[in-house]
Design an enzyme around this catalytic site. Structure first.
Site, PDB file in Angstrom:
ATOM      1  N   ASP A  21      23.589 -29.835  10.617  1.00  0.00           N
ATOM      2  CA  ASP A  21      24.364 -29.678   9.524  1.00  0.00           C
ATOM      3  C   ASP A  21      25.637 -28.728   9.869  1.00  0.00           C
ATOM      4  OD1 ASP A  21      25.320 -29.081   7.174  1.00  0.00           O
ATOM      5  OD2 ASP A  21      23.582 -27.550   6.362  1.00  0.00           O
ATOM      6  N   ASN A  23      27.989 -27.508   7.503  1.00  0.00           N
ATOM      7  CA  ASN A  23      28.591 -26.952   6.457  1.00  0.00           C
ATOM      8  C   ASN A  23      27.672 -26.155   5.387  1.00  0.00           C
ATOM      9  OD1 ASN A  23      27.273 -28.938   5.247  1.00  0.00           O
ATOM     10  ND2 ASN A  23      29.218 -29.943   4.175  1.00  0.00           N
ATOM     11  N   ASP A  25      25.220 -26.899   3.753  1.00  0.00           N
ATOM     12  CA  ASP A  25      24.420 -27.436   2.515  1.00  0.00           C
ATOM     13  C   ASP A  25      23.180 -27.993   2.625  1.00  0.00           C
ATOM     14  OD1 ASP A  25      24.892 -29.855   3.813  1.00  0.00           O
ATOM     15  OD2 ASP A  25      26.178 -31.026   2.485  1.00  0.00           O
ATOM     16  N   ASP A  29      25.129 -33.715   9.049  1.00  0.00           N
ATOM     17  CA  ASP A  29      26.530 -34.544   8.764  1.00  0.00           C
ATOM     18  C   ASP A  29      27.193 -34.885  10.123  1.00  0.00           C
ATOM     19  OD1 ASP A  29      27.563 -32.216   9.477  1.00  0.00           O
ATOM     20  OD2 ASP A  29      27.394 -31.026   7.603  1.00  0.00           O
ATOM     21  N   ASP A  98      23.954 -48.523  12.207  1.00  0.00           N
ATOM     22  CA  ASP A  98      22.949 -49.168  11.685  1.00  0.00           C
ATOM     23  C   ASP A  98      23.440 -49.978  10.359  1.00  0.00           C
ATOM     24  OD1 ASP A  98      20.356 -49.730  11.025  1.00  0.00           O
ATOM     25  OD2 ASP A  98      19.650 -47.597  11.245  1.00  0.00           O
ATOM     26  N   ASP A 199      19.118 -53.761  10.393  1.00  0.00           N
ATOM     27  CA  ASP A 199      17.856 -53.420   9.793  1.00  0.00           C
ATOM     28  C   ASP A 199      17.384 -54.572   9.118  1.00  0.00           C
ATOM     29  OD1 ASP A 199      16.568 -50.957   8.061  1.00  0.00           O
ATOM     30  OD2 ASP A 199      16.747 -52.388   6.577  1.00  0.00           O
ATOM     31  N   GLU A 241      16.204 -55.396  13.876  1.00  0.00           N
ATOM     32  CA  GLU A 241      14.793 -55.036  13.754  1.00  0.00           C
ATOM     33  C   GLU A 241      14.087 -56.222  13.177  1.00  0.00           C
ATOM     34  OE1 GLU A 241      12.565 -51.646  10.840  1.00  0.00           O
ATOM     35  OE2 GLU A 241      14.195 -52.578  10.037  1.00  0.00           O
ATOM     36  N   HIS A 315      12.771 -43.470  12.960  1.00  0.00           N
ATOM     37  CA  HIS A 315      12.531 -42.524  11.860  1.00  0.00           C
ATOM     38  C   HIS A 315      11.594 -42.938  10.655  1.00  0.00           C
ATOM     39  CE1 HIS A 315      15.017 -46.296  11.170  1.00  0.00           C
ATOM     40  NE2 HIS A 315      14.957 -45.874   9.984  1.00  0.00           N
ATOM     41  N   ASP A 316      11.078 -43.913  11.281  1.00  0.00           N
ATOM     42  CA  ASP A 316       9.877 -44.564  10.360  1.00  0.00           C
ATOM     43  C   ASP A 316       8.556 -44.405  11.118  1.00  0.00           C
ATOM     44  OD1 ASP A 316      11.780 -45.900   8.751  1.00  0.00           O
ATOM     45  OD2 ASP A 316      11.984 -47.680   9.717  1.00  0.00           O
TER      46      ASP A 316
HETATM   47  C1  NOJ Z   1      13.752 -50.318   8.114  1.00  0.00           C
HETATM   48  C2  NOJ Z   1      14.170 -49.281   8.051  1.00  0.00           C
HETATM   49  O1  NOJ Z   1      14.173 -48.642   9.423  1.00  0.00           O
HETATM   50  C3  NOJ Z   1      13.453 -48.201   7.028  1.00  0.00           C
HETATM   51  O2  NOJ Z   1      13.767 -46.834   7.255  1.00  0.00           O
HETATM   52  C4  NOJ Z   1      14.136 -48.621   5.610  1.00  0.00           C
HETATM   53  O3  NOJ Z   1      13.319 -47.992   4.785  1.00  0.00           O
HETATM   54  C5  NOJ Z   1      13.667 -50.094   5.334  1.00  0.00           C
HETATM   55  N1  NOJ Z   1      14.163 -50.935   6.791  1.00  0.00           N
HETATM   56  C6  NOJ Z   1      14.566 -50.775   4.524  1.00  0.00           C
HETATM   57  O4  NOJ Z   1      15.906 -50.792   4.691  1.00  0.00           O
END
Ligand code: NOJ
Length: 549
Positions: A21, A23, A25, A29, A98, A199, A241, A315-316
């Protein structure tokens, strides 16, 4: 041998909300990313995969895009974005955007129009069906719990959403919609980006009425069209993906002659700790033998056709060191083991922010601490089904997506140097001991192991092009394989366990100096007499082929 720049590349994924970050908040960013580019240059990566930064109401943290041509206010402006592309380029870093084109946000102008009436010109951009017997059109389920169909009272029809109900699926059978997407992709390509991460791209050929979602009959046709109309004209990389892709399907996506994508993410190894046929929340322990089998099958299958992407984290997914390593006693050792095992395989390696310093999962004690839509939906669903709160929280702490999304730990100052304000998701309390500043002052840190792996890749074509061969398939804790290229062989050995492991190779090779290792005690290796400490991992160069006794 088909040479491409992205085969030599190492990709670093940034989840912008949690990176830096600038700024105060509490939300990361684009300016924050720019401030940290020197750090990424020091690590040595040459591609950034940037999770979505487009305008979005953030029902799914940017994976619900409401305007593909605008930057989310919290992240900055289009000028910031242009600057990021330029600043990254100065450091020879390609910026891969992405892109979410399976669905949009329900706040996208197309959907707002589409909802207005059945006759609206944008109606066909989405997937609408009449009710059946007064209820949902069919049994398709959403990945984020419940039905994939949401009723719209105004027009008395259901629209389809394979993710949250605020993420309506686009209708890829509509050519006009597809070409609007291609125009938008060209807008970004013309800015000089390094490519796209697409995605859930395996879903765009879906046939809703036949309840076919992934790998529909027209999927590859659409991808070839997309390639032809957009990125095929540029020297960029693309990664799709594909949650359910088999190696055979991966060859269709990434085969050099097929003009589709550079590579895909496969997830077969990511489901090995869930009960077969059940959801990601239904846990079971990992079998190292199975992990070796799955990864090696992918290595062998894509050896000469197609290309692998290699990852433990994104991130998943939960943090790998907490998931399959030991995030306490052997955090450093196991994190380095994962790094070496992955980067020595054939394919393009991906590092998820914080992986390079061994960031760990967090512990939630109450559902109110969760942010993720998938987690929150599952919680409600399972509670209603009678699961105990304790069991649900245990699953969330093991597999929940917030584990990967806590802010990047830069130093030991308040909020880990991520923000001067209040972070949108709490910082992991272990930031005082696990942070970048500390890693950079310790020559034996996980960071320098990643840095070395990336450097090695730049000067050793064997790491990029060498053939893979698994050894000791049935061994329950030894993960060993070779890479061979132009008469040279490297042996990679990992003790994937918390026990000391005694191993003997038939090779008469003593006193080998490792190319890289995670051991602070072994400076040399004798292959006929190995006593490997927990998670000990090393790479040596051999003169001939070998096998384990
Ligand atoms: C895969 C992404 O990596 C995930 O974070 C997202 O929730 C789903 N696709 C839906 O876009």
């Amino acid at each position: 041998m088909d040479k491409k720049w992205w085969k030599n590349a190492v990709v670093y994924q940034i989840y912008p909300r949690s990176f830096q970050d600038s700024n105060g908040d509490g939300v990361g960013d684009i300016q924050g990313i720019i401030q940290r580019l020197d750090y990424l240059e020091q690590l040595g990566i040459n591609v950034i995969w940037l999770s979505p930064v487009y305008e979005s109401p953030n029902d799914d943290n940017g994976y619900d895009i409401s305007d593909y041509y605008a930057i989310m206010d919290e992240f900055g402006t289009m000028e910031d974005m242009d600057r990021l592309i330029v600043e990254a380029k100065k450091r020879s870093i390609h910026l891969v955007m992405d892109l979410v084109v399976n669905h949009t946000s329900d706040e996208h102008a197309w959907f707002i129009e589409a909802k207005k009436s059945k006759q609206n010109p944008y109606r066909e951009y989405y997937i609408w069906r009449d009710p059946r017997d007064g209820g949902v059109p069919n049994g398709l389920g959403s990945v984020f719990s419940g039905s994939a169909w949401e009723y719209d009272e105004e027009t008395d029809q259901y629209f389809m959403h394979l993710f949250s109900k605020r993420q309506p699926d686009l209708n890829w059978e509509n050519k006009q919609m597809r070409y609007e997407i291609y125009d938008m992709m060209n807008f970004w390509l013309e800015k000089g980006i390094g490519g796209f991460r697409l995605d859930v791209i395996e879903l765009v050929g879906k046939l809703p009425d036949r309840e076919i979602t992934a790998h529909g009959p027209q999927l590859h046709e659409y991808l070839q069209e997309m390639n032809r109309e957009t990125f095929g004209k540029y020297d960029v990389m693309t990664v799709g993906e594909t949650n359910s892709a088999t190696p055979q399907q991966a060859k269709l996506f990434s085969g050099a002659e097929r003009n589709e994508l550079s590579m895909v993410f496969q997830f077969e190894h990511m489901v090995l700790d869930q009960q077969p046929g059940k959801s990601k929340w239904d846990l079971r322990p990992l079998s190292v033998v199975e992990l070796k089998q799955v990864l090696s099958t992918w290595q062998m299958e894509l050896q000469n056709e197609g290309w692998n992407s290699l990852f433990w984290n994104n991130h998943d997914q939960p943090r790998i060191v907490s998931r399959w390593g030991n995030d306490q006693k052997y955090r450093v050792e196991s994190a380095k083991m994962f790094a070496i095992l992955l980067h020595m395989m054939k394919g393009t390696p991906y590092i998820y922010q914080g992986e390079e310093i061994g960031m760990t999962n967090i512990v939630l004690t109450d559902i109110s601490q969760a942010d993720d839509v998938e987690t929150k939906n599952m919680y409600q669903e399972r509670l209603a089904e009678g699961y105990s709160e304790e069991a649900i929280l245990a699953a969330i702490n093991t597999k929940g997506r917030d584990n990967a999304r806590t802010p990047m730990q830069w130093d030991d100052s308040k909020e880990a140097g991520f923000t001067t304000g209040h972070p949108w998701l709490p910082v992991n309390p272990n930031y005082t001991t696990i942070n970048v500043e500390k890693a950079l002052t310790d020559q034996d840190s996980i960071f320098y192991c990643y840095q070395k792996l990336i450097q090695l890749r730049k000067v050793n074509p064997i790491m990029v092009y060498g053939n893979y061969q698994l050894l000791a398939e049935e061994d329950a804790s030894l993960f060993a394989y070779t890479r061979t290229f132009q008469g040279e062989t490297w042996l990679i050995v990992a003790n994937f366990s918390e026990q000391v492991n005694e191993v003997q190779f038939t090779e008469v090779a003593t006193d080998l100096e490792p190319i890289i290792s995670n051991s602070t005690t072994h400076k040399r290796y004798d292959l006929q007499q190995l006593r490997l400490a927990p998670y000990e991992t090393f790479v040596v160069k051999l003169d001939s082929s070998l096998y384990v006794k």
